[in-house]
Design an enzyme around this catalytic site. Structure first.
Site, short mmCIF file in Angstrom:
data_model
loop_
_atom_site.label_atom_id
_atom_site.label_comp_id
_atom_site.label_asym_id
_atom_site.label_seq_id
_atom_site.Cartn_x
_atom_site.Cartn_y
_atom_site.Cartn_z
N HIS A 1 -3.72 -7.42 -5.95
CA HIS A 1 -3.33 -7.27 -7.36
C HIS A 1 -1.82 -7.14 -7.47
O HIS A 1 -1.19 -6.54 -6.60
CB HIS A 1 -4.00 -6.03 -7.97
CG HIS A 1 -3.97 -6.05 -9.47
ND1 HIS A 1 -2.93 -5.55 -10.20
CD2 HIS A 1 -4.86 -6.55 -10.37
CE1 HIS A 1 -3.19 -5.71 -11.49
NE2 HIS A 1 -4.34 -6.32 -11.62
N GLU B 1 -11.82 -8.65 -10.62
CA GLU B 1 -12.49 -9.94 -10.79
C GLU B 1 -13.73 -10.06 -9.91
O GLU B 1 -14.71 -10.69 -10.28
CB GLU B 1 -11.53 -11.09 -10.45
CG GLU B 1 -10.18 -11.04 -11.15
CD GLU B 1 -10.28 -11.30 -12.64
OE1 GLU B 1 -11.39 -11.25 -13.18
OE2 GLU B 1 -9.23 -11.54 -13.25
N1 COA Z 1 -5.85 -13.17 0.17
C1 COA Z 1 -5.01 -13.40 1.19
N2 COA Z 1 -3.72 -13.01 1.20
C2 COA Z 1 -3.29 -12.36 0.12
C3 COA Z 1 -4.12 -12.07 -0.97
C4 COA Z 1 -5.45 -12.49 -0.92
N3 COA Z 1 -6.31 -12.26 -1.93
N4 COA Z 1 -3.41 -11.41 -1.90
C5 COA Z 1 -2.16 -11.29 -1.42
N5 COA Z 1 -2.09 -11.87 -0.20
C6 COA Z 1 -0.92 -11.95 0.66
C7 COA Z 1 0.16 -12.76 -0.04
O1 COA Z 1 0.02 -14.14 0.27
C8 COA Z 1 1.42 -12.16 0.52
O2 COA Z 1 1.66 -12.76 1.76
P1 COA Z 1 3.17 -13.12 2.20
O3 COA Z 1 3.88 -11.80 2.26
O4 COA Z 1 3.00 -13.79 3.53
O5 COA Z 1 3.72 -14.03 1.15
C9 COA Z 1 1.04 -10.69 0.75
O6 COA Z 1 -0.39 -10.66 0.83
C10 COA Z 1 1.48 -9.74 -0.33
O7 COA Z 1 1.10 -10.27 -1.58
P2 COA Z 1 1.35 -9.42 -2.91
O8 COA Z 1 2.79 -9.38 -3.20
O9 COA Z 1 0.62 -8.17 -2.82
O10 COA Z 1 0.55 -10.28 -3.95
P3 COA Z 1 1.10 -10.99 -5.24
O11 COA Z 1 1.62 -9.98 -6.18
O12 COA Z 1 1.97 -12.13 -4.84
O13 COA Z 1 -0.24 -11.61 -5.79
C11 COA Z 1 -2.40 -11.78 -6.64
C12 COA Z 1 -1.19 -10.85 -6.46
C13 COA Z 1 -3.47 -11.06 -7.46
C14 COA Z 1 -1.96 -13.04 -7.37
C15 COA Z 1 -2.95 -12.11 -5.23
O14 COA Z 1 -3.37 -10.93 -4.59
C16 COA Z 1 -4.05 -13.14 -5.27
O15 COA Z 1 -3.78 -14.32 -5.36
N6 COA Z 1 -5.34 -12.71 -5.20
C17 COA Z 1 -6.43 -13.63 -5.22
C18 COA Z 1 -6.71 -14.10 -6.65
C19 COA Z 1 -7.30 -13.02 -7.52
O16 COA Z 1 -8.24 -12.33 -7.14
N7 COA Z 1 -6.74 -12.86 -8.72
C20 COA Z 1 -7.20 -11.90 -9.70
C21 COA Z 1 -6.27 -10.76 -9.81
S1 COA Z 1 -6.88 -9.53 -10.95
#
Ligand code: COA
Length: 376
Positions: free
Chosen positions: A259, A317
């Site tokens: 998130h 979600e």
């Molecule tokens: N699966 C795998 N890796 C993930 C991940 C997931 N669900 N969520 C985050 N990461 C990874 C990112 O790729 C990032 O890697 P990096 O440092 O090598 O670039 C690292 O973890 C840190 O990411 P973070 O900064 O915490 O996430 P964000 O703020 O960029 O993204 C979301 C947040 C929600 C967009 C992301 O977690 C995601 O895409 N989740 C899946 C989709 C989803 O469930 N969306 C609904 C949200 S309510």
């Protein structure tokens, strides 16, 4: 103003991240501690206990309703459920062309008549959206729309119009918990849009029509479908670990985890997990639920290996998908059902914006060319 330095005012904040533009009593998202407060109540206190009408009253009036006030609101919404024939035919045409349900919501909201009374307009929009969603869904599947029933509460009637049968008490409880859980969530994109439109002095219907447009975007309202698809694609628990490892090795994200704001478990996931557990215990086929909870445990272990210490946890979600699936809703209805709930929060923000209004007018930094000479 003296706490804001002039260089801060000129700083570029893409996506307005970290910029505070309003004070609110509607909801507070505490991402560090994993807490969500709605109208003063922790989400886990409000969501399973309130009727959706009580939640709406709370957000629109700043306090819980007395018995008669709740009855008034319930009857007022019930009386406005039937669509104007022109709107009904618009939804009919949109459904027949096979477009997404949320398009019908956007079009239908935009057709509603406006008054000078925000609460009247809020009631009209909130009452109409479930009817639009249910009608579009049924028509696009070759069935006739089911007319609304005035004797049912907002949640029960929505379920009734979707399926044509009265929901059980357990189903109403599960759906209502979902609607309450996602009714408001700080200054997200669609809520900000509603407030930005309100700041110009426009009517509430226009504010909510704009908000629906923002919700349609997959970066805002669209993740529960993919979360469910991922579990369905895995198919059986013995395939889960290799499937998830492959996704991570390919650099893909596991849907339903992580998130932007929450750095610990999304509190809404816990509320919906408990609601899903109760729903599935009431006799709904639990094969997908059992698979999903098994997949969740493996995903959490692999995500900890993948990003040690980052604490990528289950988000709202994942359990939204399980709960709505258990209620018989296909994934095409996930985002529209989110709109059924969030319309109440949008309206509350419009009312609040009116009380502390300043026209929203951020600035952009010009990075284009200057002093070009017109080609002759
Ligand atoms: N699966 C795998 N890796 C993930 C991940 C997931 N669900 N969520 C985050 N990461 C990874 C990112 O790729 C990032 O890697 P990096 O440092 O090598 O670039 C690292 O973890 C840190 O990411 P973070 O900064 O915490 O996430 P964000 O703020 O960029 O993204 C979301 C947040 C929600 C967009 C992301 O977690 C995601 O895409 N989740 C899946 C989709 C989803 O469930 N969306 C609904 C949200 S309510």
């Amino acid at each position: 103003m003296d706490t804001i330095r002039t260089d801060d005012l000129g700083a570029l904040r893409a996506g307005l991240e970290g910029v505070v533009v309003a004070e609110t009593t509607l909801s507070d998202v505490d991402g560090e501690r994993g807490r969500l407060t709605i109208g003063g109540y922790p989400v886990e206190e409000l969501a399973p206990n309130a009727t959706f009408e009580q939640t709406a009253f709370l957000l629109w009036n700043g306090r819980l309703p007395r018995h008669l006030e709740e009855t008034d609101l319930r009857e007022g919404l019930a009386a406005r459920r039937t669509l104007d024939p022109l709107v009904a035919s618009l939804v009919h045409e949109a459904a027949k062309t096979g477009g997404p349900v949320i398009d019908s919501v956007r079009m239908a909201v935009a057709t509603l008549r406006t008054t000078t009374d925000d609460l009247q307009d809020a009631g009209a929009v909130v009452a109409a959206i479930p009817t639009v969603v249910a009608a579009h869904h049924r028509i696009s599947h070759g069935s006739e729309p089911v007319p609304p029933r005035e004797d049912l509460g907002h949640t029960a009637n929505y379920s009734y119009m979707l399926r044509g049968v009265e929901p059980t008490e357990a189903e109403v409880q599960a759906l209502q918990t979902y609607l309450n859980t996602v009714v408001d969530h700080g200054l997200n994109a669609s809520t900000f849009v509603a407030r930005a439109i309100a700041s110009t002095g426009s009517d509430l219907v226009s504010c909510l029509a704009g908000a629906v447009g923002a919700l349609k975007g997959p970066l805002h309202g669209g993740a529960p479908g993919p979360a469910l698809d991922m579990v369905i694609e895995i198919g059986s628990l013995d395939r889960a670990e290799s499937h998830l490892r492959n996704l991570l090795a390919r650099g893909e994200r596991l849907m339903g985890f992580g998130h932007r704001v929450y750095r610990v478990r999304d509190p809404r996931a816990d509320v919906l997990a408990a609601a899903a557990e109760r729903l599935y215990a009431s006799g709904v086929d639990r094969s997908l639920y059992d698979l999903a909870t098994g997949v969740e445990a493996i995903a959490l272990r692999l995500l900890e290996e993948h990003k040690p210490g980052r604490s990528l946890r289950t988000n709202v979600e994942f359990y939204t998908a399980l709960l709505l699936h258990g209620l018989g809703l296909p994934s095409s209805l996930f985002t529209p059902t989110f709109a059924v709930a969030r319309s109440v929060g949008w309206a509350a923000h419009v009312l609040e914006q009116r009380r502390q209004n300043r026209v929203v007018r951020p600035q952009s930094r010009y990075v284009g060319e200057r002093d070009l000479v017109w080609p002759r």
